[in-house]
Design a protein around this motif. Structure first.
Motif, PDB file in Angstrom:
ATOM      1  N   ASP A 140       0.800  -1.223   0.000  1.00  0.00           N
ATOM      2  CA  ASP A 140       0.000   0.000   0.000  1.00  0.00           C
ATOM      3  C   ASP A 140       0.834   1.274   0.000  1.00  0.00           C
ATOM      4  O   ASP A 140       0.358   2.338  -0.417  1.00  0.00           O
ATOM      5  N   LEU A 161       3.536   2.644  -1.573  1.00  0.00           N
ATOM      6  CA  LEU A 161       3.790   3.400  -2.799  1.00  0.00           C
ATOM      7  C   LEU A 161       2.498   3.984  -3.356  1.00  0.00           C
ATOM      8  O   LEU A 161       2.469   5.137  -3.821  1.00  0.00           O
ATOM      9  N   PHE A 162       1.424   3.207  -3.310  1.00  0.00           N
ATOM     10  CA  PHE A 162       0.118   3.683  -3.785  1.00  0.00           C
ATOM     11  C   PHE A 162      -0.301   4.946  -3.037  1.00  0.00           C
ATOM     12  O   PHE A 162      -0.744   5.934  -3.645  1.00  0.00           O
ATOM     13  N   GLN A 166     -10.929   6.325  -3.540  1.00  0.00           N
ATOM     14  CA  GLN A 166      -9.859   5.433  -3.982  1.00  0.00           C
ATOM     15  C   GLN A 166      -9.224   4.722  -2.785  1.00  0.00           C
ATOM     16  O   GLN A 166      -8.892   3.537  -2.854  1.00  0.00           O
ATOM     17  N   LYS A 195       1.605   7.109  -1.325  1.00  0.00           N
ATOM     18  CA  LYS A 195       2.506   8.234  -1.596  1.00  0.00           C
ATOM     19  C   LYS A 195       2.232   8.838  -2.970  1.00  0.00           C
ATOM     20  O   LYS A 195       2.242  10.058  -3.140  1.00  0.00           O
ATOM     21  N   ASN A 196       1.974   7.985  -3.967  1.00  0.00           N
ATOM     22  CA  ASN A 196       1.655   8.478  -5.308  1.00  0.00           C
ATOM     23  C   ASN A 196       0.329   9.225  -5.334  1.00  0.00           C
ATOM     24  O   ASN A 196       0.127  10.134  -6.147  1.00  0.00           O
ATOM     25  N   LEU A 197      -0.570   8.826  -4.441  1.00  0.00           N
ATOM     26  CA  LEU A 197      -1.886   9.464  -4.380  1.00  0.00           C
ATOM     27  C   LEU A 197      -1.826  10.807  -3.650  1.00  0.00           C
ATOM     28  O   LEU A 197      -2.748  11.605  -3.731  1.00  0.00           O
ATOM     29  N   GLY A 198      -0.721  11.052  -2.963  1.00  0.00           N
ATOM     30  CA  GLY A 198      -0.563  12.318  -2.238  1.00  0.00           C
ATOM     31  C   GLY A 198      -1.222  12.312  -0.870  1.00  0.00           C
ATOM     32  O   GLY A 198      -1.696  13.349  -0.397  1.00  0.00           O
TER      33      GLY A 198
END
Length: 295
Positions: free
Chosen positions: A104, A106-107, A130, A109-112
């Motif tokens: 979870d 990386l997901f 999401q 962090k990429n999502l902000g």
């Protein structure tokens, strides 16, 4: 606290000059200079290595070029909880517990993902669905009618949150198949208070719980919970607004007093229990304002 630096001759001379009045003899043959300050000690070795020790070690070392580097915190295998709505007169109290696994991080962090207080409501409404679809979580929503009944039964503003955080974590633990390394609650009371109120609860969390201030800034699991909780709060507040026929504000300011006064004026004081947390001071203010409107 220990800080170790290697200083050049110029910086060493600066150190000797500054702390010479604190100089003491050292039995260590490899130490060429030893200073004993009120809240720290400084040991200079033959190699040029300097060891700062004690409560003020880091502050003193900063004067000689030391820069603290934040150690990255473990983000995976953590349950984190947060609540939203406890400071709002209108709307529910929402507590969410989220579990973050390795897959979870990386997901998120990429999502902000960050603390919901740092995101506007538009951004929260964009990313929360999401998160809810991707992250293992347990949401508990206590709408005003239920909230008021629980408070009337003997709970207070803190003990109800203790009960909800504990229950959300307890339920989430049943669904997590991976090891849970840490359980972190964004602190809303002292450890002593938390344990006092927890003793009255039937279900108990299996793992060790840690209360941390500003945990939402440090742990993705807590930040995730704060975003989902804010989203669910806004969604519920919107539904209550439609039901009441008025735009119910978030918070507990003067605007809440005026809106509540209008509800009281149109439907009577008892109607507030469906939309607001009655033990807030806003209730008395709203009833007084409604009497002024009627007169």
């Amino acid at each position: 606290m220990n800080v170790v630096l290697t200083l050049n001759r110029k910086m060493l001379d600066k150190l000797f000059l500054k702390f010479n009045k604190y100089k003491k003899a050292s039995k260590n043959q490899y130490i060429t200079f030893y200073a004993k300050l009120p809240k720290a000690t400084i040991s200079v070795y033959n190699s040029g290595k300097v060891v700062f020790q004690g409560e003020e070690a880091e502050n003193i070392a900063h004067q000689f070029g030391y820069t603290a580097t934040a150690q990255p915190k473990q983000q995976a295998n953590i349950i984190g909880t947060d609540e939203v709505g406890n400071g709002s007169y209108f709307g529910p109290l929402v507590v969410v517990a989220s579990f973050i696994s390795d897959k979870d991080v990386l997901f998120l962090k990429n999502l902000g993902v960050t603390d919901s207080k740092k995101l506007n409501d538009s951004k929260i409404c964009q990313i929360a669905p999401q998160l809810m679809a991707h992250i293992l979580h347990v949401p508990l929503i206590v709408e005003p009618m239920k909230y008021n009944k629980v408070i009337a039964s003997g709970y207070n503003a803190v003990s109800i949150k203790v009960a909800l955080h504990n229950q959300a974590i307890h339920l989430l633990e049943q669904h997590v198949s991976e090891p849970i390394d840490r359980i972190i609650i964004d602190a809303f009371t002292s450890e002593k208070n938390y344990q006092k109120y927890l003793s009255a609860e039937k279900n108990k969390v299996a793992g060790k719980v840690t209360l941390l201030t500003k945990a939402e800034d440090q742990f993705l699991a807590v930040a995730c919970s704060s975003i989902i909780a804010r989203y669910l709060f806004l969604k519920n507040l919107k539904a209550l607004s439609l039901e009441s026929g008025m735009q119910l504000p978030s918070g507990a300011g003067k605007n809440s007093d005026y809106v509540a006064a209008k509800i009281v004026h149109h439907s009577g004081p008892e109607s507030l229990e469906k939309y607001a947390k009655l033990h807030f001071a806003n209730t008395k203010k709203a009833i007084n304002l409604a009497q002024i409107i009627e007169s």
